[in-house]
Design a protein around this motif. Structure first.
Motif, PDB file in Angstrom:
ATOM      1  N   VAL A 108       0.856  -1.188   0.000  1.00  0.00           N
ATOM      2  CA  VAL A 108       0.000   0.000   0.000  1.00  0.00           C
ATOM      3  C   VAL A 108       0.890   1.236   0.000  1.00  0.00           C
ATOM      4  CG1 VAL A 108      -0.178   0.037   2.525  1.00  0.00           C
ATOM      5  CG2 VAL A 108      -1.941   1.139   1.155  1.00  0.00           C
ATOM      6  N   GLY A 109       0.467   2.262  -0.727  1.00  0.00           N
ATOM      7  CA  GLY A 109       1.272   3.472  -0.845  1.00  0.00           C
ATOM      8  C   GLY A 109       0.951   4.503   0.214  1.00  0.00           C
ATOM      9  N   THR A 110       1.862   5.445   0.396  1.00  0.00           N
ATOM     10  CA  THR A 110       1.707   6.466   1.433  1.00  0.00           C
ATOM     11  C   THR A 110       0.557   7.428   1.141  1.00  0.00           C
ATOM     12  OG1 THR A 110       3.385   7.814   0.318  1.00  0.00           O
ATOM     13  CG2 THR A 110       4.128   6.391   2.121  1.00  0.00           C
ATOM     14  N   THR A 111       0.178   7.568  -0.118  1.00  0.00           N
ATOM     15  CA  THR A 111      -0.891   8.513  -0.450  1.00  0.00           C
ATOM     16  C   THR A 111      -2.278   8.005  -0.071  1.00  0.00           C
ATOM     17  OG1 THR A 111      -0.995   7.639  -2.700  1.00  0.00           O
ATOM     18  CG2 THR A 111       0.400   9.573  -2.335  1.00  0.00           C
ATOM     19  N   VAL A 112      -2.420   6.702   0.098  1.00  0.00           N
ATOM     20  CA  VAL A 112      -3.744   6.148   0.402  1.00  0.00           C
ATOM     21  C   VAL A 112      -3.802   5.421   1.736  1.00  0.00           C
ATOM     22  CG1 VAL A 112      -4.319   5.905  -2.027  1.00  0.00           C
ATOM     23  CG2 VAL A 112      -3.263   3.991  -0.839  1.00  0.00           C
ATOM     24  N   VAL A 113      -2.640   5.193   2.366  1.00  0.00           N
ATOM     25  CA  VAL A 113      -2.631   4.349   3.564  1.00  0.00           C
ATOM     26  C   VAL A 113      -3.434   4.958   4.706  1.00  0.00           C
ATOM     27  CG1 VAL A 113      -0.467   5.315   4.467  1.00  0.00           C
ATOM     28  CG2 VAL A 113      -1.179   3.001   5.118  1.00  0.00           C
ATOM     29  N   GLY A 114      -3.400   6.289   4.844  1.00  0.00           N
ATOM     30  CA  GLY A 114      -4.142   6.914   5.932  1.00  0.00           C
ATOM     31  C   GLY A 114      -5.627   6.681   5.812  1.00  0.00           C
ATOM     32  N   ARG A 115      -6.174   6.924   4.622  1.00  0.00           N
ATOM     33  CA  ARG A 115      -7.615   6.718   4.406  1.00  0.00           C
ATOM     34  C   ARG A 115      -7.975   5.245   4.510  1.00  0.00           C
ATOM     35  NH1 ARG A 115      -6.566  10.536   0.284  1.00  0.00           N
ATOM     36  NH2 ARG A 115      -6.690   8.941  -1.345  1.00  0.00           N
ATOM     37  N   GLU A 116      -7.077   4.365   4.030  1.00  0.00           N
ATOM     38  CA  GLU A 116      -7.335   2.926   4.111  1.00  0.00           C
ATOM     39  C   GLU A 116      -7.459   2.486   5.569  1.00  0.00           C
ATOM     40  OE1 GLU A 116      -7.782  -1.060   2.687  1.00  0.00           O
ATOM     41  OE2 GLU A 116      -8.010   0.913   1.757  1.00  0.00           O
ATOM     42  N   MET A 117      -6.544   2.960   6.418  1.00  0.00           N
ATOM     43  CA  MET A 117      -6.593   2.579   7.827  1.00  0.00           C
ATOM     44  C   MET A 117      -7.803   3.197   8.528  1.00  0.00           C
ATOM     45  SD  MET A 117      -2.632   2.401   9.097  1.00  0.00           S
ATOM     46  CE  MET A 117      -2.961   1.175  10.361  1.00  0.00           C
ATOM     47  N   ARG A 118      -8.145   4.427   8.162  1.00  0.00           N
ATOM     48  CA  ARG A 118      -9.308   5.060   8.789  1.00  0.00           C
ATOM     49  C   ARG A 118     -10.599   4.318   8.444  1.00  0.00           C
ATOM     50  NH1 ARG A 118      -8.571   9.738  11.477  1.00  0.00           N
ATOM     51  NH2 ARG A 118      -6.522  10.721  11.225  1.00  0.00           N
ATOM     52  N   SER A 119     -10.660   3.740   7.257  1.00  0.00           N
ATOM     53  CA  SER A 119     -11.863   3.011   6.865  1.00  0.00           C
ATOM     54  C   SER A 119     -12.025   1.725   7.662  1.00  0.00           C
ATOM     55  CB  SER A 119     -11.812   2.691   5.365  1.00  0.00           C
ATOM     56  OG  SER A 119     -10.843   1.696   5.076  1.00  0.00           O
ATOM     57  N   LYS A 120     -10.935   1.250   8.269  1.00  0.00           N
ATOM     58  CA  LYS A 120     -10.970  -0.010   9.022  1.00  0.00           C
ATOM     59  C   LYS A 120     -10.737   0.172  10.511  1.00  0.00           C
ATOM     60  CE  LYS A 120      -9.182  -2.862   5.180  1.00  0.00           C
ATOM     61  NZ  LYS A 120      -9.437  -1.899   4.120  1.00  0.00           N
ATOM     62  N   VAL A 121     -10.522   1.408  10.945  1.00  0.00           N
ATOM     63  CA  VAL A 121     -10.050   1.643  12.302  1.00  0.00           C
ATOM     64  C   VAL A 121     -11.035   1.174  13.370  1.00  0.00           C
ATOM     65  CG1 VAL A 121     -10.953   4.005  12.533  1.00  0.00           C
ATOM     66  CG2 VAL A 121      -8.859   3.343  13.748  1.00  0.00           C
ATOM     67  N   GLU A 122     -12.322   1.177  13.077  1.00  0.00           N
ATOM     68  CA  GLU A 122     -13.319   0.746  14.065  1.00  0.00           C
ATOM     69  C   GLU A 122     -13.151  -0.728  14.424  1.00  0.00           C
ATOM     70  OE1 GLU A 122     -15.512   2.499  15.635  1.00  0.00           O
ATOM     71  OE2 GLU A 122     -15.496   4.415  14.550  1.00  0.00           O
ATOM     72  N   GLN A 123     -12.579  -1.504  13.506  1.00  0.00           N
ATOM     73  CA  GLN A 123     -12.386  -2.935  13.755  1.00  0.00           C
ATOM     74  C   GLN A 123     -11.033  -3.257  14.380  1.00  0.00           C
ATOM     75  OE1 GLN A 123     -13.747  -1.925  10.529  1.00  0.00           O
ATOM     76  NE2 GLN A 123     -15.633  -2.105  11.708  1.00  0.00           N
ATOM     77  N   GLY A 124     -10.195  -2.240  14.554  1.00  0.00           N
ATOM     78  CA  GLY A 124      -8.885  -2.440  15.159  1.00  0.00           C
ATOM     79  C   GLY A 124      -7.789  -2.541  14.120  1.00  0.00           C
ATOM     80  N   VAL A 125      -6.885  -1.567  14.095  1.00  0.00           N
ATOM     81  CA  VAL A 125      -5.791  -1.559  13.126  1.00  0.00           C
ATOM     82  C   VAL A 125      -4.477  -1.284  13.848  1.00  0.00           C
ATOM     83  CG1 VAL A 125      -7.290  -0.767  11.245  1.00  0.00           C
ATOM     84  CG2 VAL A 125      -6.046   0.909  12.627  1.00  0.00           C
ATOM     85  N   GLY A 126      -3.385  -1.670  13.207  1.00  0.00           N
ATOM     86  CA  GLY A 126      -2.070  -1.432  13.787  1.00  0.00           C
ATOM     87  C   GLY A 126      -0.998  -1.479  12.724  1.00  0.00           C
ATOM     88  N   ILE A 127       0.194  -1.019  13.085  1.00  0.00           N
ATOM     89  CA  ILE A 127       1.314  -1.024  12.156  1.00  0.00           C
ATOM     90  C   ILE A 127       2.569  -1.494  12.881  1.00  0.00           C
ATOM     91  CG2 ILE A 127       1.700   1.457  12.550  1.00  0.00           C
ATOM     92  CD1 ILE A 127       2.786   1.533   9.630  1.00  0.00           C
ATOM     93  N   LEU A 128       3.297  -2.393  12.248  1.00  0.00           N
ATOM     94  CA  LEU A 128       4.505  -2.981  12.814  1.00  0.00           C
ATOM     95  C   LEU A 128       5.750  -2.247  12.331  1.00  0.00           C
ATOM     96  CD1 LEU A 128       3.685  -6.744  12.050  1.00  0.00           C
ATOM     97  CD2 LEU A 128       3.405  -5.603  14.267  1.00  0.00           C
ATOM     98  N   PHE A 129       6.649  -1.940  13.257  1.00  0.00           N
ATOM     99  CA  PHE A 129       7.959  -1.395  12.935  1.00  0.00           C
ATOM    100  C   PHE A 129       9.021  -2.323  13.516  1.00  0.00           C
ATOM    101  CE2 PHE A 129       5.150   2.253  12.865  1.00  0.00           C
ATOM    102  CZ  PHE A 129       5.567   2.951  11.740  1.00  0.00           C
ATOM    103  N   GLY A 130      10.011  -2.674  12.714  1.00  0.00           N
ATOM    104  CA  GLY A 130      11.011  -3.634  13.143  1.00  0.00           C
ATOM    105  C   GLY A 130      12.150  -3.027  13.936  1.00  0.00           C
ATOM    106  N   PRO A 131      13.024  -3.874  14.472  1.00  0.00           N
ATOM    107  CA  PRO A 131      14.176  -3.407  15.249  1.00  0.00           C
ATOM    108  C   PRO A 131      15.165  -2.630  14.381  1.00  0.00           C
ATOM    109  CG  PRO A 131      14.307  -5.768  14.861  1.00  0.00           C
ATOM    110  CD  PRO A 131      12.965  -5.336  14.386  1.00  0.00           C
TER     111      PRO A 131
END
Length: 271
Positions: A108-131
């Motif tokens: 997923v690209g940076t231009t759409v990721v915010g809206r994509e996550m907001r559309s699903k946020v009610e069901q619980g969303v998260g993002i992983l960052f590695g060491p």
């Protein structure tokens, strides 16, 4: 912690019940990076931090020192032994990493990721960052629904962990003011609380008066030479100032500049 910071933090914490993505740091190594990530998160209104097996244990005083006014995010951070446990209650998970060609996972690209996550946020969303040293492993990435990759320089892909979190936090915050129906422009993404400090675009009547004032003083100064080119020179002056969408305050400032310059020449007429 200063009163202003406390008040701002209080307003953010009051909104904790509003759905937002969980920022999940997987096996982070340096407490300083965890603290810096918290600062970036709180700057953009994110407050849910999850930590998976931090290398130096938890809590970590180095994180507190770097977090500055965002220390409450550290105090409320949730600690997990595994990535599986950290994402167990989430329905949509992103992995912030370079694209893995060996894995069949959508990107997923940076231009759409915010809206994509907001559309699903009610069901619980998260993002992983590695060491910091090696990033997410394939075993981590396969637990995600999609990969988020930043458009960084391919010859130098070296974002610090906290920097990577900060970029995502900005993307999330900006997406609140964007919609699919709105074409991005210079004003897109500006929070409402800035409205009171922005002047309206000056009406054409004010611009015309500015142009007439300026052209009169330029005429007096002998600027239009040769006379045969005056019409073209006037167009070249008006065009960029019109495109600038000057505010009412900016037009007033320009009028004041013209008056001051005219006064300096001993020509103190008003416009």
């Amino acid at each position: 912690m200063g009163k202003a910071i406390k008040d701002q933090l209080g307003r953010v914490i009051e909104r904790e019940d509003a759905p937002q993505p969980a920022v999940i740091l997987v096996r982070p190594q340096l407490g300083e990076n965890i603290g810096a990530a918290c600062r970036g998160m709180l700057n953009f209104g994110l407050t849910e931090l999850r930590l998976v097996a931090p290398r130096d244990g938890w809590p970590n005083p180095a994180a507190d020192a770097m977090a500055a006014g965002a220390v409450e995010l550290i105090e409320n951070a949730k600690l997990f032994d595994t990535v599986e446990a950290a994402v167990a209650d989430l329905s949509y998970v992103l992995a912030a990493t370079a694209r893995r060609r060996e894995l069949e996972i959508p990107v997923v690209g940076t231009t759409v990721v915010g809206r994509e996550m907001r559309s699903k946020v009610e069901q619980g969303v998260g993002i992983l960052f590695g060491p910091e040293k090696a990033g997410l492993t394939n075993a981590d990435v396969v637990l995600a629904d999609a990969i988020l990759t930043y458009p960084v320089n391919p010859a130098f892909q070296s974002l610090n962990l906290a920097q990577a979190v900060n970029v995502f936090a900005f993307i999330w915050a900006q997406s609140e003011f964007m919609s699919d129906a709105v074409k991005p422009d210079m004003g897109a993404g500006v929070p409402d609380y800035f409205e009171g400090v922005r002047s309206d675009v000056a009406p054409r009547e004010d611009l015309t008066r500015l142009f007439n004032h300026m052209e009169e003083e330029l005429d007096n100064a002998g600027f239009f030479f040769p006379a045969a080119k005056k019409h073209l020179m006037l167009q070249n002056i008006r065009a960029p100032l019109t495109r600038a969408q000057m505010s009412e305050q900016e037009v007033r400032t320009f009028r004041g500049i013209i008056k001051a310059l005219a006064k300096g020449r001993g020509n103190a007429r008003g416009g």
